[in-house]
Design a protein around this motif. Structure first.
Motif, PDB file in Angstrom:
ATOM      1  N   THR A   1      36.012  74.609  42.961  1.00  0.00           N
ATOM      2  CA  THR A   1      35.508  75.629  42.035  1.00  0.00           C
ATOM      3  C   THR A   1      34.196  75.170  41.410  1.00  0.00           C
ATOM      4  O   THR A   1      33.845  73.991  41.432  1.00  0.00           O
ATOM      5  N   ASN A   2      33.482  76.110  40.817  1.00  0.00           N
ATOM      6  CA  ASN A   2      32.182  75.832  40.223  1.00  0.00           C
ATOM      7  C   ASN A   2      32.319  75.497  38.737  1.00  0.00           C
ATOM      8  O   ASN A   2      33.145  76.085  38.025  1.00  0.00           O
ATOM      9  N   LEU A   3      31.491  74.553  38.305  1.00  0.00           N
ATOM     10  CA  LEU A   3      31.386  74.201  36.889  1.00  0.00           C
ATOM     11  C   LEU A   3      29.904  74.234  36.529  1.00  0.00           C
ATOM     12  O   LEU A   3      29.084  73.591  37.193  1.00  0.00           O
ATOM     13  N   THR A   4      29.574  74.967  35.456  1.00  0.00           N
ATOM     14  CA  THR A   4      28.180  75.190  35.080  1.00  0.00           C
ATOM     15  C   THR A   4      27.914  74.652  33.682  1.00  0.00           C
ATOM     16  O   THR A   4      28.702  74.883  32.758  1.00  0.00           O
ATOM     17  N   CYS A   5      26.799  73.924  33.567  1.00  0.00           N
ATOM     18  CA  CYS A   5      26.297  73.508  32.250  1.00  0.00           C
ATOM     19  C   CYS A   5      25.070  74.354  31.933  1.00  0.00           C
ATOM     20  O   CYS A   5      24.085  74.352  32.687  1.00  0.00           O
ATOM     21  N   GLN A   6      25.146  75.062  30.811  1.00  0.00           N
ATOM     22  CA  GLN A   6      24.054  75.952  30.402  1.00  0.00           C
ATOM     23  C   GLN A   6      23.342  75.385  29.179  1.00  0.00           C
ATOM     24  O   GLN A   6      23.985  74.813  28.295  1.00  0.00           O
TER      25      GLN A   6
ATOM     26  N   GLN B   1      19.072  78.517  20.446  1.00  0.00           N
ATOM     27  CA  GLN B   1      19.752  79.012  19.268  1.00  0.00           C
ATOM     28  C   GLN B   1      21.160  79.506  19.592  1.00  0.00           C
ATOM     29  O   GLN B   1      21.703  80.370  18.910  1.00  0.00           O
ATOM     30  N   GLY B   2      21.779  78.946  20.656  1.00  0.00           N
ATOM     31  CA  GLY B   2      23.146  79.278  21.005  1.00  0.00           C
ATOM     32  C   GLY B   2      23.361  80.670  21.537  1.00  0.00           C
ATOM     33  O   GLY B   2      24.496  81.119  21.674  1.00  0.00           O
ATOM     34  N   ILE B   3      22.305  81.373  21.910  1.00  0.00           N
ATOM     35  CA  ILE B   3      22.441  82.768  22.366  1.00  0.00           C
ATOM     36  C   ILE B   3      21.898  82.949  23.776  1.00  0.00           C
ATOM     37  O   ILE B   3      22.627  83.340  24.694  1.00  0.00           O
ATOM     38  N   ARG B   4      20.644  82.681  23.969  1.00  0.00           N
ATOM     39  CA  ARG B   4      19.995  82.981  25.244  1.00  0.00           C
ATOM     40  C   ARG B   4      19.969  81.739  26.132  1.00  0.00           C
ATOM     41  O   ARG B   4      19.586  80.655  25.686  1.00  0.00           O
ATOM     42  N   VAL B   5      20.424  81.925  27.381  1.00  0.00           N
ATOM     43  CA  VAL B   5      20.425  80.826  28.339  1.00  0.00           C
ATOM     44  C   VAL B   5      18.994  80.576  28.808  1.00  0.00           C
ATOM     45  O   VAL B   5      18.313  81.472  29.300  1.00  0.00           O
ATOM     46  N   ILE B   6      18.547  79.336  28.644  1.00  0.00           N
ATOM     47  CA  ILE B   6      17.201  78.963  29.057  1.00  0.00           C
ATOM     48  C   ILE B   6      17.220  78.375  30.461  1.00  0.00           C
ATOM     49  O   ILE B   6      16.427  78.743  31.325  1.00  0.00           O
ATOM     50  N   THR B   7      18.142  77.448  30.693  1.00  0.00           N
ATOM     51  CA  THR B   7      18.242  76.790  31.998  1.00  0.00           C
ATOM     52  C   THR B   7      19.688  76.354  32.194  1.00  0.00           C
ATOM     53  O   THR B   7      20.447  76.200  31.231  1.00  0.00           O
ATOM     54  N   GLU B   8      20.080  76.137  33.450  1.00  0.00           N
ATOM     55  CA  GLU B   8      21.458  75.762  33.741  1.00  0.00           C
ATOM     56  C   GLU B   8      21.529  75.063  35.086  1.00  0.00           C
ATOM     57  O   GLU B   8      20.610  75.143  35.908  1.00  0.00           O
TER      58      GLU B   8
END
Length: 553
Positions: free
Chosen positions: A205-210, A214-221
């Protein structure tokens, strides 16, 4: 006059001191938004005895607005946008003016200059050596560190790090994936360190670190695929035959599961083991007499054409560091009946016929005279049926006694759950009402015409031979019989009427049959043929055409 003379010397000393203010720093540096950067810096200033005892203070200023970004002077107020993020590193007493910038923001971009103060003599702005700071969009991908040997049931710490990140409030980490317990609070996922207890189902399975702003918008992952080690759970056999795929879970120790296939089918067995690392698979056969085809892949077993010798038990074994499993499948080979016969012969007590059939599973044989079914367990003075079974062969014999009132059809029928087939002969009765000949029904009028033509040829040959003998004037002897005519058995078995007048019948007392019966004729007819049927719920019957005709008396 003396002060006037000393003034040029003081000016000269002052100009000499200015040249001693030196600064070594990069002209331009670039940092991604939210990350950190360290700007190395060193400086020098003129030393004097008057200022050596004073405190040394250094400053970095934001040039466009002259905002103080960082300083080592206590209680000196700095710009609120840079407070806590811009810091001096190193000891200024060792001429170190290095600047650390963390959690860079777009508003930080611009030019910065350095200032030094010590006592009343050293106060200088290094305006000729400005630092240009550029802040770009964050494009750096995070790194996920997974410990070696991620095992099912053992808690593990996974770490997500962003190169160039040294903390700050603008960026935060968040974990997502099927391996996470959805019942846990979301706050436990908002960390650069994640503790999980992997399960077998989490493997692959996949595991993603985002990284979010400011805890809202994903910048990079970044996403990784989990490699979880676990012992063997299931061992299955996938079965491919008759264009049908069937997946069977037949147990971890083999529970006697069986599969029935028709002879001639194509069969493919695929062994699948659920374990990580992958298990070593092997096939073994017990009880069969024909070897299957095993390709290079050890988990696959192929039978391009199933034979009766393939019947037996096939076992797949899986070897794994955490243990081993095996699963067995019993292969049962089935086939529709193949008929041999019937074959009939004339005996003293009557007509004797035999019939055989080969099939898996074993077929049943029965006889039919006309429309009447002759049952083996029915006692009768006119017929006797004897049957035997030696798998895959079934054999049956029929003895008929007594007379027949009219022409009847005798058939042998074979059937099992996979199909049925039959073959027949036609019985013709003579004038006396007793058993006469067995003549192929399929010959019909063509057989009668052939018999008439043969008789005409015999008459012509007899007349021609008689004339030759009379012309020669010699006596008639035994050695003068025609050897070819002796082989013909469509007529009477006694010698043909070579010396009788044309159209005169032989005397009744010369008849070789008891009771003055006329000559009887019979022929053996063998029927070969088979009609297979794959549907086990239906039954099909086929009647073969003539293949062999043997005539005898």
């Amino acid at each position: 006059m003396v002060p006037l003379l000393l003034l040029p010397l003081l000016w000269g000393g002052s100009l000499q001191d200015k040249s001693k203010y030196k600064l070594q720093v990069q002209k331009s540096v670039t940092v991604q938004e939210g990350l950190c950067i360290l700007v190395p810096c060193s400086f020098s200033y003129p030393w004097s005895a008057w200022s050596s005892s004073a405190e040394l203070y250094v400053y970095w200023y934001y040039a466009p607005l002259n905002y103080l970004a960082a300083t080592n002077k206590p209680n000196k107020k700095v710009f609120v946008e840079t407070e806590g993020r811009f810091r001096l590193l190193g000891d200024p007493m060792t001429n170190n003016c290095s600047l650390s910038i963390r959690d860079a923001k777009k508003s930080d971009a611009g030019n910065y200059y350095f200032r030094v103060e010590r006592g009343s003599d050293v106060k200088h702005n290094y305006m000729d050596k400005m630092l240009s700071l550029k802040v770009t969009v964050l494009t750096e991908k995070p790194d996920i560190h997974v410990p070696e040997g991620l095992e099912s049931g053992h808690p593990m710490n996974l770490t997500c790090s962003l190169p160039g990140y040294c903390g700050g409030e603008s960026l935060s980490f968040f974990w997502a994936g099927d391996a996470l317990d959805s019942r846990k609070p979301q706050s436990l996922r908002s960390s650069s360190v994640l503790t999980i207890t992997p399960r077998p189902r989490d493997h692959g399975t996949n595991l993603t670190c985002q990284v979010k702003r400011q805890g809202i918008r994903v910048i990079t992952e970044r996403t990784i695929r989990l490699n979880v080690s676990y012992a063997l759970k299931n061992l299955t056999i996938r079965i491919f035959f008759r264009n049908v795929t069937e997946l069977r879970y037949v147990g971890n120790a083999g529970n006697g599961s069986s599969l029935s296939v028709l002879e001639g089918d194509t069969l493919r067995l695929v062994c699948v083991a659920d374990g990580n690392p992958p298990a070593t698979l092997s096939w073994a056969q017990r009880g069969g007499t024909s070897s299957p085809y095993q390709p290079s892949s050890p988990g696959i077993l192929e039978l391009p054409r199933v034979e009766s010798g393939h019947e037996g038990e096939f076992t797949c074994r899986a070897q794994h560091p955490g243990g081993s499993l095996h699963v067995s499948l019993h292969l049962s080979v089935q086939s529709p009946p193949q008929l041999l016969g019937p074959s009939c012969s004339w005996e003293d007590e009557g007509l004797h016929c035999s019939c055989s059939s080969r099939a898996w599973s074993a077929p049943s044989l029965r006889w039919r005279l006309g429309e009447q079914l002759l049952e083996e367990n029915l006692s009768s003075a006119s017929f006797t049926i004897t049957s035997s079974l030696a798998r895959p062969w079934a054999n049956s014999s029929l003895s008929l006694r007594g007379g027949l009132g009219s022409s009847l059809r005798l058939s042998c029928e074979a059937q099992n759950v996979h199909g049925a087939t039959s073959a027949a002969v036609l019985l013709l009765s003579g004038k006396s009402g007793s058993l006469a000949g067995v003549v192929p029904g399929a010959l019909g009028g063509a057989g009668a015409m052939a018999l008439l033509s043969l008789c005409l040829c015999l008459i012509f040959f007899c007349i021609l031979k008689a004339r030759r003998k009379r012309a020669a004037g010699g006596p008639k002897g035994k050695d003068d019989e025609d050897p070819v005519m002796g082989t013909v058995s469509w007529g009477s078995k006694h010698k043909p009427c070579l010396d009788s007048p044309l159209g005169q019948a032989p005397p009744a007392e010369e008849s070789p049959l008891p009771g003055g019966q006329q000559d009887v004729y019979y022929a053996n007819v063998n029927f070969l043929g088979r009609q297979s049927q794959e549907n086990q719920d239906q039954e099909a019957t086929s009647t073969a055409e003539y293949s062999v005709v043997n005539r005898s008396k």
